[in-house]
Motif scaffolding. Structure first.
Motif, PDB file in Angstrom:
ATOM      1  N   ILE A 246       1.748   5.361  -7.833  1.00  0.00           N
ATOM      2  CA  ILE A 246       0.610   6.177  -8.236  1.00  0.00           C
ATOM      3  C   ILE A 246       1.006   7.618  -8.533  1.00  0.00           C
ATOM      4  O   ILE A 246       0.585   8.171  -9.557  1.00  0.00           O
ATOM      5  N   PRO A 247       1.842   8.267  -7.696  1.00  0.00           N
ATOM      6  CA  PRO A 247       2.248   9.638  -8.050  1.00  0.00           C
ATOM      7  C   PRO A 247       2.965   9.712  -9.401  1.00  0.00           C
ATOM      8  O   PRO A 247       2.737  10.659 -10.164  1.00  0.00           O
ATOM      9  N   ALA A 248       3.790   8.723  -9.722  1.00  0.00           N
ATOM     10  CA  ALA A 248       4.464   8.718 -11.025  1.00  0.00           C
ATOM     11  C   ALA A 248       3.448   8.576 -12.153  1.00  0.00           C
ATOM     12  O   ALA A 248       3.534   9.265 -13.176  1.00  0.00           O
ATOM     13  N   GLU A 249       2.469   7.698 -11.972  1.00  0.00           N
ATOM     14  CA  GLU A 249       1.437   7.530 -12.989  1.00  0.00           C
ATOM     15  C   GLU A 249       0.590   8.792 -13.123  1.00  0.00           C
ATOM     16  O   GLU A 249       0.234   9.192 -14.236  1.00  0.00           O
ATOM     17  N   GLU A 250       0.275   9.422 -11.986  1.00  0.00           N
ATOM     18  CA  GLU A 250      -0.522  10.650 -12.027  1.00  0.00           C
ATOM     19  C   GLU A 250       0.222  11.766 -12.757  1.00  0.00           C
ATOM     20  O   GLU A 250      -0.382  12.510 -13.526  1.00  0.00           O
ATOM     21  N   ASN A 251       1.511  11.888 -12.527  1.00  0.00           N
ATOM     22  CA  ASN A 251       2.292  12.908 -13.240  1.00  0.00           C
ATOM     23  C   ASN A 251       2.310  12.644 -14.741  1.00  0.00           C
ATOM     24  O   ASN A 251       2.198  13.576 -15.544  1.00  0.00           O
TER      25      ASN A 251
ATOM     26  N   PHE B 168       0.825  -1.199   0.000  1.00  0.00           N
ATOM     27  CA  PHE B 168       0.000   0.000   0.000  1.00  0.00           C
ATOM     28  C   PHE B 168       0.864   1.256   0.000  1.00  0.00           C
ATOM     29  O   PHE B 168       0.648   2.172  -0.797  1.00  0.00           O
ATOM     30  N   PHE B 169       1.847   1.309   0.894  1.00  0.00           N
ATOM     31  CA  PHE B 169       2.703   2.484   1.002  1.00  0.00           C
ATOM     32  C   PHE B 169       3.467   2.719  -0.307  1.00  0.00           C
ATOM     33  O   PHE B 169       3.537   3.848  -0.801  1.00  0.00           O
ATOM     34  N   TYR B 170       4.037   1.665  -0.889  1.00  0.00           N
ATOM     35  CA  TYR B 170       4.790   1.790  -2.139  1.00  0.00           C
ATOM     36  C   TYR B 170       3.897   2.290  -3.275  1.00  0.00           C
ATOM     37  O   TYR B 170       4.284   3.185  -4.030  1.00  0.00           O
ATOM     38  N   LEU B 171       2.709   1.718  -3.387  1.00  0.00           N
ATOM     39  CA  LEU B 171       1.786   2.165  -4.431  1.00  0.00           C
ATOM     40  C   LEU B 171       1.390   3.618  -4.222  1.00  0.00           C
ATOM     41  O   LEU B 171       1.399   4.420  -5.159  1.00  0.00           O
ATOM     42  N   ASP B 172       1.052   3.984  -2.981  1.00  0.00           N
ATOM     43  CA  ASP B 172       0.544   5.322  -2.683  1.00  0.00           C
ATOM     44  C   ASP B 172       1.618   6.399  -2.801  1.00  0.00           C
ATOM     45  O   ASP B 172       1.323   7.520  -3.195  1.00  0.00           O
ATOM     46  N   LYS B 173       2.833   6.085  -2.463  1.00  0.00           N
ATOM     47  CA  LYS B 173       3.889   7.104  -2.417  1.00  0.00           C
ATOM     48  C   LYS B 173       4.832   7.092  -3.616  1.00  0.00           C
ATOM     49  O   LYS B 173       5.498   8.085  -3.888  1.00  0.00           O
ATOM     50  N   VAL B 174       4.893   5.976  -4.355  1.00  0.00           N
ATOM     51  CA  VAL B 174       5.848   5.876  -5.467  1.00  0.00           C
ATOM     52  C   VAL B 174       5.148   5.657  -6.811  1.00  0.00           C
ATOM     53  O   VAL B 174       5.284   6.468  -7.731  1.00  0.00           O
TER      54      VAL B 174
END
Length: 109
Positions: free
Chosen positions: A72-77, A64-70
């Motif tokens: 997903i933010p890269a995909e969102e950008n 969860f932490f890896y997806l939420d902090k690494v």
């Protein structure tokens, strides 16, 4: 196109299909990341129950932490770069996870 040539240059056999719009219908109207949500909140807990073990709690939290902090933010950008205002409107109307939770993560630009 650029993605296809980059994959070929890297020796990847994967095919890239150009995308011409955002997926915003069900289930993407409930959460921006339905596959990650299913993994973290359904698949991994179900596996823990099936295996009758509690040792999966820590790995689930780490995923969860890896997806939420690494991830997903890269995909969102990336999506922000490709879709601009359309994606920013989607960000404003659809939660990253479920129940409107973003867990302290700010939306991209």
């Amino acid at each position: 196109d650029e993605c296809r040539s980059t994959l070929r240059a890297a020796g990847s056999g994967a095919n890239f299909t150009p995308v011409h719009g955002l997926a915003t219908g069900f289930p993407y109207d409930r959460t921006r990341n339905p596959m990650y949500t299913g993994l973290v909140f359904i698949a991994l807990p179900t596996l823990a129950v099936v295996l009758d073990t509690d040792w999966l709690v820590l790995p689930t939290a780490c995923v969860f932490f890896y997806l939420d902090k690494v991830v997903i933010p890269a995909e969102e950008n990336l999506l922000n770069t490709y879709f601009g205002d359309e994606y920013r409107a989607y960000l404003a109307s659809t939660p990253r996870w479920i129940g409107g939770k973003t867990f302290g993560s700010a939306p991209p630009l």
